[in-house]
Design an enzyme around this catalytic site. Sequence first.
Site, PDB file in Angstrom:
ATOM      1  N   ARG A  97      44.994  -7.378  85.882  1.00 61.98           N
ATOM      2  CA  ARG A  97      45.923  -8.197  85.333  1.00 61.98           C
ATOM      3  C   ARG A  97      47.330  -8.180  86.152  1.00 61.98           C
ATOM      4  O   ARG A  97      47.650  -7.365  86.635  1.00 61.98           O
ATOM      5  CB  ARG A  97      46.123  -7.768  83.738  1.00 61.98           C
ATOM      6  N   ASP A 101      51.061  -6.684  82.105  1.00 57.75           N
ATOM      7  CA  ASP A 101      50.665  -6.186  80.769  1.00 57.75           C
ATOM      8  C   ASP A 101      51.928  -5.452  80.187  1.00 57.75           C
ATOM      9  O   ASP A 101      52.388  -4.629  80.563  1.00 57.75           O
ATOM     10  CB  ASP A 101      49.516  -5.220  80.725  1.00 57.75           C
ATOM     11  N   ARG A 125      49.212 -14.433  83.204  1.00 61.62           N
ATOM     12  CA  ARG A 125      47.830 -13.357  82.780  1.00 61.62           C
ATOM     13  C   ARG A 125      46.778 -14.309  82.250  1.00 61.62           C
ATOM     14  O   ARG A 125      46.982 -14.945  81.400  1.00 61.62           O
ATOM     15  CB  ARG A 125      48.506 -12.455  81.843  1.00 61.62           C
ATOM     16  N   ASP A 144      53.145  -3.673  76.636  1.00 64.07           N
ATOM     17  CA  ASP A 144      52.675  -2.993  75.550  1.00 64.07           C
ATOM     18  C   ASP A 144      53.989  -2.434  74.741  1.00 64.07           C
ATOM     19  O   ASP A 144      54.762  -1.984  75.479  1.00 64.07           O
ATOM     20  CB  ASP A 144      51.633  -1.942  75.834  1.00 64.07           C
TER      21      ASP A 144
HETATM   22  C1  X6L Z   1      36.976   5.859  77.681  1.00 58.58           C
HETATM   23  C2  X6L Z   1      37.150   4.578  77.323  1.00 58.58           C
HETATM   24  C3  X6L Z   1      38.123   6.415  78.243  1.00 58.58           C
HETATM   25  C4  X6L Z   1      38.340   3.874  77.454  1.00 58.58           C
HETATM   26  C5  X6L Z   1      39.088   5.561  78.424  1.00 58.58           C
HETATM   27  C6  X6L Z   1      41.752   4.069  78.661  1.00 58.58           C
HETATM   28  C7  X6L Z   1      40.576   1.982  78.061  1.00 58.58           C
HETATM   29  C8  X6L Z   1      42.738   2.964  78.867  1.00 58.58           C
HETATM   30  C9  X6L Z   1      41.642   1.184  78.177  1.00 58.58           C
HETATM   31  C10 X6L Z   1      39.311   4.208  78.040  1.00 58.58           C
HETATM   32  C11 X6L Z   1      40.670   3.503  78.347  1.00 58.58           C
HETATM   33  C12 X6L Z   1      42.784   1.848  78.692  1.00 58.58           C
HETATM   34  C13 X6L Z   1      46.226   0.290  82.824  1.00 58.58           C
HETATM   35  C14 X6L Z   1      45.071   1.263  83.022  1.00 58.58           C
HETATM   36  C15 X6L Z   1      44.192  -0.459  81.666  1.00 58.58           C
HETATM   37  C16 X6L Z   1      47.252   0.647  83.259  1.00 58.58           C
HETATM   38  C17 X6L Z   1      46.549   2.340  84.656  1.00 58.58           C
HETATM   39  C18 X6L Z   1      43.962   1.000  78.855  1.00 58.58           C
HETATM   40  C19 X6L Z   1      43.828  -0.336  79.069  1.00 58.58           C
HETATM   41  N1  X6L Z   1      45.726  -0.439  81.695  1.00 58.58           N
HETATM   42  N2  X6L Z   1      45.394   1.994  84.073  1.00 58.58           N
HETATM   43  N3  X6L Z   1      43.904   0.855  82.561  1.00 58.58           N
HETATM   44  N4  X6L Z   1      47.484   1.500  84.110  1.00 58.58           N
HETATM   45  N5  X6L Z   1      46.630   3.086  85.649  1.00 58.58           N
HETATM   46  O1  X6L Z   1      48.503   0.103  82.861  1.00 58.58           O
HETATM   47  O2  X6L Z   1      45.097   1.451  79.099  1.00 58.58           O
HETATM   48  S1  X6L Z   1      43.213  -1.129  80.579  1.00 58.58           S
HETATM   49 MG    MG Z   2      48.014  -1.815  78.392  1.00 62.35          MG
HETATM   50 MG    MG Z   3      48.420  -4.973  76.534  1.00 68.00          MG
END
Ligand code: X6L
Ligand code: MG
Ligand code: MG
Length: 164
Positions: free
Chosen positions: A92, A95, A83, A97
Amino acid sequence: MNTAYLSIGTNMGDREDYLTQAVHALRTTAGIESVETSSIYETAPVGVTDQADFLNMVVRLSTTLTPFELLASCQWIESELGRVRTIRWGPRTADLDILLYNNDNIESETLSVPHPRMKERAFVLIPLTELAPTCVDPITGRQFQEELAMQEAGVVLWKTTEGN
Ligand code: X6L
Ligand code: MG
Ligand code: MG
């Protein structure tokens, strides 16, 4: 012995292989045992939507590690799996968490448990409720299954009237 739930996500390269490697790395970490896995789900990217689809899963493990030791192990495994942190919320290889650690509520600079936004993320709630259908949010006392049902219906709890 402590029980923790982790979310694992990947959207680069051989995604299934990264999940396999992450689970194997957890199983061979000193102080972690009995790692149980959910199914693997393919999920649309959230946050930054202009990136490849993810594979996501949730694991339950028993551990003698503290939450902060577990966090360090997760970060070590992420770096072992190549990563590189460039774009926030970007692609990535792996990840890991921490979602839950017993019923603990931890609010520190480096770690928040329960994971503060887990209830808004179907890619977390669906594998979590598969693995632990009766699992309860230690903050609200509600089952995550209920949170998921409300989310899918576009219905969000606005205010409780407990004690009224
Ligand atoms: C507005 C602003 C709405 C930010 C949502 C949601 C940001 C989730 C980060 C958000 C917002 C995240 C994964 C992902 C990420 C994953 C899927 C995050 C961190 N990690 N999408 N997006 N799976 N499907 O593991 O969760 S980035
Ligand atoms: Mg995450
Ligand atoms: Mg994380």
